[in-house]
Design a protein around this motif. Structure first.
Motif, PDB file in Angstrom:
ATOM      1  N   MET A  33      21.125  43.561  53.337  1.00 21.97           N
ATOM      2  CA  MET A  33      21.680  42.211  53.429  1.00 21.97           C
ATOM      3  C   MET A  33      23.190  42.249  53.174  1.00 21.97           C
ATOM      4  SD  MET A  33      20.731  40.353  49.792  1.00 21.97           S
ATOM      5  CE  MET A  33      21.925  39.056  50.087  1.00 21.97           C
ATOM      6  N   GLU A  34      23.882  41.243  53.670  1.00 25.61           N
ATOM      7  CA  GLU A  34      25.316  41.137  53.396  1.00 25.61           C
ATOM      8  C   GLU A  34      25.508  40.688  51.954  1.00 25.61           C
ATOM      9  OE1 GLU A  34      29.244  38.712  55.031  1.00 25.61           O
ATOM     10  OE2 GLU A  34      27.383  38.724  56.193  1.00 25.61           O
ATOM     11  N   LYS A  35      26.373  41.360  51.249  1.00 24.51           N
ATOM     12  CA  LYS A  35      26.582  41.033  49.836  1.00 24.51           C
ATOM     13  C   LYS A  35      27.221  39.654  49.697  1.00 24.51           C
ATOM     14  CE  LYS A  35      29.191  44.335  48.323  1.00 24.51           C
ATOM     15  NZ  LYS A  35      29.697  44.819  49.616  1.00 24.51           N
ATOM     16  N   PRO A  36      26.754  38.847  48.733  1.00 23.48           N
ATOM     17  CA  PRO A  36      27.454  37.594  48.446  1.00 23.48           C
ATOM     18  C   PRO A  36      28.818  37.893  47.847  1.00 23.48           C
ATOM     19  CG  PRO A  36      25.782  38.009  46.790  1.00 23.48           C
ATOM     20  CD  PRO A  36      25.608  39.070  47.845  1.00 23.48           C
ATOM     21  N   TYR A  37      29.741  36.970  47.991  1.00 22.02           N
ATOM     22  CA  TYR A  37      31.108  37.226  47.529  1.00 22.02           C
ATOM     23  C   TYR A  37      31.700  35.950  46.946  1.00 22.02           C
ATOM     24  CZ  TYR A  37      36.062  38.436  47.558  1.00 22.02           C
ATOM     25  OH  TYR A  37      37.363  38.663  47.179  1.00 22.02           O
ATOM     26  N   SER A  38      32.317  36.096  45.785  1.00 18.10           N
ATOM     27  CA  SER A  38      32.994  34.981  45.126  1.00 18.10           C
ATOM     28  C   SER A  38      34.467  35.327  44.918  1.00 18.10           C
ATOM     29  CB  SER A  38      32.348  34.683  43.775  1.00 18.10           C
ATOM     30  OG  SER A  38      33.177  33.843  42.993  1.00 18.10           O
ATOM     31  N   PRO A  39      35.393  34.614  45.576  1.00 16.87           N
ATOM     32  CA  PRO A  39      36.822  34.862  45.331  1.00 16.87           C
ATOM     33  C   PRO A  39      37.198  34.669  43.868  1.00 16.87           C
ATOM     34  CG  PRO A  39      36.518  33.524  47.306  1.00 16.87           C
ATOM     35  CD  PRO A  39      35.185  33.605  46.630  1.00 16.87           C
ATOM     36  N   ALA A  40      36.565  33.703  43.202  1.00 18.24           N
ATOM     37  CA  ALA A  40      36.887  33.454  41.791  1.00 18.24           C
ATOM     38  C   ALA A  40      36.570  34.678  40.932  1.00 18.24           C
ATOM     39  CB  ALA A  40      36.122  32.238  41.278  1.00 18.24           C
ATOM     40  N   CYS A  41      35.480  35.361  41.240  1.00 20.51           N
ATOM     41  CA  CYS A  41      35.140  36.574  40.484  1.00 20.51           C
ATOM     42  C   CYS A  41      36.223  37.635  40.614  1.00 20.51           C
ATOM     43  CB  CYS A  41      33.807  37.147  40.971  1.00 20.51           C
ATOM     44  SG  CYS A  41      32.356  36.269  40.363  1.00 20.51           S
ATOM     45  N   GLU A  42      36.774  37.766  41.810  1.00 26.63           N
ATOM     46  CA  GLU A  42      37.837  38.735  42.009  1.00 26.63           C
ATOM     47  C   GLU A  42      39.089  38.361  41.219  1.00 26.63           C
ATOM     48  OE1 GLU A  42      37.664  41.709  43.889  1.00 26.63           O
ATOM     49  OE2 GLU A  42      35.554  41.150  43.653  1.00 26.63           O
ATOM     50  N   ARG A  43      39.365  37.078  41.151  1.00 26.35           N
ATOM     51  CA  ARG A  43      40.582  36.630  40.442  1.00 26.35           C
ATOM     52  C   ARG A  43      40.463  36.772  38.933  1.00 26.35           C
ATOM     53  NH1 ARG A  43      40.169  32.308  44.228  1.00 26.35           N
ATOM     54  NH2 ARG A  43      39.291  30.965  42.610  1.00 26.35           N
ATOM     55  N   ASN A  44      39.280  36.480  38.393  1.00 21.13           N
ATOM     56  CA  ASN A  44      39.188  36.413  36.931  1.00 21.13           C
ATOM     57  C   ASN A  44      38.657  37.683  36.291  1.00 21.13           C
ATOM     58  OD1 ASN A  44      36.289  36.332  37.024  1.00 21.13           O
ATOM     59  ND2 ASN A  44      36.288  34.109  37.205  1.00 21.13           N
ATOM     60  N   ARG A  45      38.239  38.677  37.092  1.00 19.09           N
ATOM     61  CA  ARG A  45      37.534  39.822  36.519  1.00 19.09           C
ATOM     62  C   ARG A  45      38.403  40.656  35.577  1.00 19.09           C
ATOM     63  NH1 ARG A  45      36.731  44.097  41.563  1.00 19.09           N
ATOM     64  NH2 ARG A  45      38.939  44.729  41.700  1.00 19.09           N
ATOM     65  N   ASP A  46      39.668  40.856  35.903  1.00 22.19           N
ATOM     66  CA  ASP A  46      40.500  41.700  35.035  1.00 22.19           C
ATOM     67  C   ASP A  46      40.908  41.009  33.738  1.00 22.19           C
ATOM     68  OD1 ASP A  46      40.445  44.120  36.485  1.00 22.19           O
ATOM     69  OD2 ASP A  46      41.867  43.309  37.924  1.00 22.19           O
ATOM     70  N   PRO A  47      41.282  39.714  33.757  1.00 21.12           N
ATOM     71  CA  PRO A  47      41.515  39.043  32.470  1.00 21.12           C
ATOM     72  C   PRO A  47      40.271  39.021  31.577  1.00 21.12           C
ATOM     73  CG  PRO A  47      42.513  37.786  34.244  1.00 21.12           C
ATOM     74  CD  PRO A  47      41.689  38.857  34.893  1.00 21.12           C
ATOM     75  N   ILE A  48      39.093  38.837  32.185  1.00 24.18           N
ATOM     76  CA  ILE A  48      37.865  38.871  31.385  1.00 24.18           C
ATOM     77  C   ILE A  48      37.628  40.280  30.855  1.00 24.18           C
ATOM     78  CG2 ILE A  48      35.363  38.606  31.421  1.00 24.18           C
ATOM     79  CD1 ILE A  48      35.719  36.414  33.527  1.00 24.18           C
ATOM     80  N   LEU A  49      37.828  41.282  31.690  1.00 20.49           N
ATOM     81  CA  LEU A  49      37.621  42.662  31.257  1.00 20.49           C
ATOM     82  C   LEU A  49      38.471  42.998  30.040  1.00 20.49           C
ATOM     83  CD1 LEU A  49      36.469  45.517  31.604  1.00 20.49           C
ATOM     84  CD2 LEU A  49      38.265  45.932  33.313  1.00 20.49           C
ATOM     85  N   ALA A  50      39.691  42.510  29.996  1.00 21.74           N
ATOM     86  CA  ALA A  50      40.554  42.769  28.844  1.00 21.74           C
ATOM     87  C   ALA A  50      39.916  42.234  27.558  1.00 21.74           C
ATOM     88  CB  ALA A  50      41.928  42.139  29.059  1.00 21.74           C
ATOM     89  N   GLN A  51      39.253  41.086  27.638  1.00 22.33           N
ATOM     90  CA  GLN A  51      38.573  40.522  26.469  1.00 22.33           C
ATOM     91  C   GLN A  51      37.328  41.333  26.112  1.00 22.33           C
ATOM     92  OE1 GLN A  51      39.815  37.841  24.603  1.00 22.33           O
ATOM     93  NE2 GLN A  51      41.538  38.399  25.916  1.00 22.33           N
ATOM     94  N   LEU A  52      36.584  41.761  27.136  1.00 29.04           N
ATOM     95  CA  LEU A  52      35.363  42.518  26.866  1.00 29.04           C
ATOM     96  C   LEU A  52      35.673  43.878  26.258  1.00 29.04           C
ATOM     97  CD1 LEU A  52      33.181  41.733  30.014  1.00 29.04           C
ATOM     98  CD2 LEU A  52      33.333  40.505  27.836  1.00 29.04           C
TER      99      LEU A  52
END
Length: 198
Positions: free
Chosen positions: A1-20
């Protein structure tokens, strides 16, 4: 299947990763509640290989999560779990829980059930990190959040941006002590707790 995609996930993933990186540095087994597309799971599990990153979501989302996990083929991402707060909960305990952009798409009764059930999932000295928009003293923190809240309520009157104070109270009742309320890009917050000692 074609993977679902969220632009918001791409934008916020690195700031969240810094917290994690900070809050999950001593953790080993994370339950992500509401994994959505699965994008966050792949990014975080790849960057934090010492964590077993357990995805979960409602059954309708599991195929999309599987698509992301299968393509990445990481050793620390087991198959996603079906998890609906209104149905059966996963078994086992975790020393970390993460959830992004979920509380405002749940009804308030579901948010209450989520926090009431957290103690049954959490090991001693566990961490809980929740990302998303929040109101303070009943007030929106930006015009964009007010517009977002209106769009949510147009979809379903039970949805909406939650008040920080109400979430704080639910966390207290669940035996969680607040560690941090961190400002994030685009008028979001990263809230972190740990299980109460003793």
């Amino acid at each position: 299947m074609e993977k679902p995609y969220s632009p918001a996930c791409e934008r916020n993933r690195d700031p969240i990763l810094a917290q994690l990186r900070d809050h999950f540095r001593d953790s080993r087994r994370v339950l992500e509640i509401g994994s959505g597309t699965g994008q966050h799971a792949v990014h975080f599990a790849q960057a934090l290989p010492y964590l077993t990153w357990q995805t979960s979501d409602r059954p309708a989302h599991l195929a999309g999560i599987h698509a992301w996990l299968d393509e990445a083929a990481l050793p620390n991402t087991p198959a996603p779990l079906a998890f609906d707060v209104d149905e059966a909960w996963p078994s086992g305990t975790f020393d970390a829980i993460f959830s992004a952009n979920t509380l405002h798409i749940m009804s308030w009764a579901q948010v209450e059930r989520l926090f009431a059930g957290l103690p049954g999932l959490l090991a001693d000295n566990a961490r809980v990190v929740i990302y998303g928009p929040f109101n303070y003293q009943g007030q929106f923190t930006s015009l964009s959040n007010a517009a977002f809240d209106a769009s949510l309520k147009a979809q379903d009157p039970q949805k909406g941006i939650r008040d920080f104070e109400a979430i704080f109270e639910l966390a207290q009742q669940a035996g969680l002590d607040m560690l941090e309320d961190h400002a994030m890009p685009a008028n979001n917050r990263c809230l972190a707790w740990r299980t109460r000692r003793g």
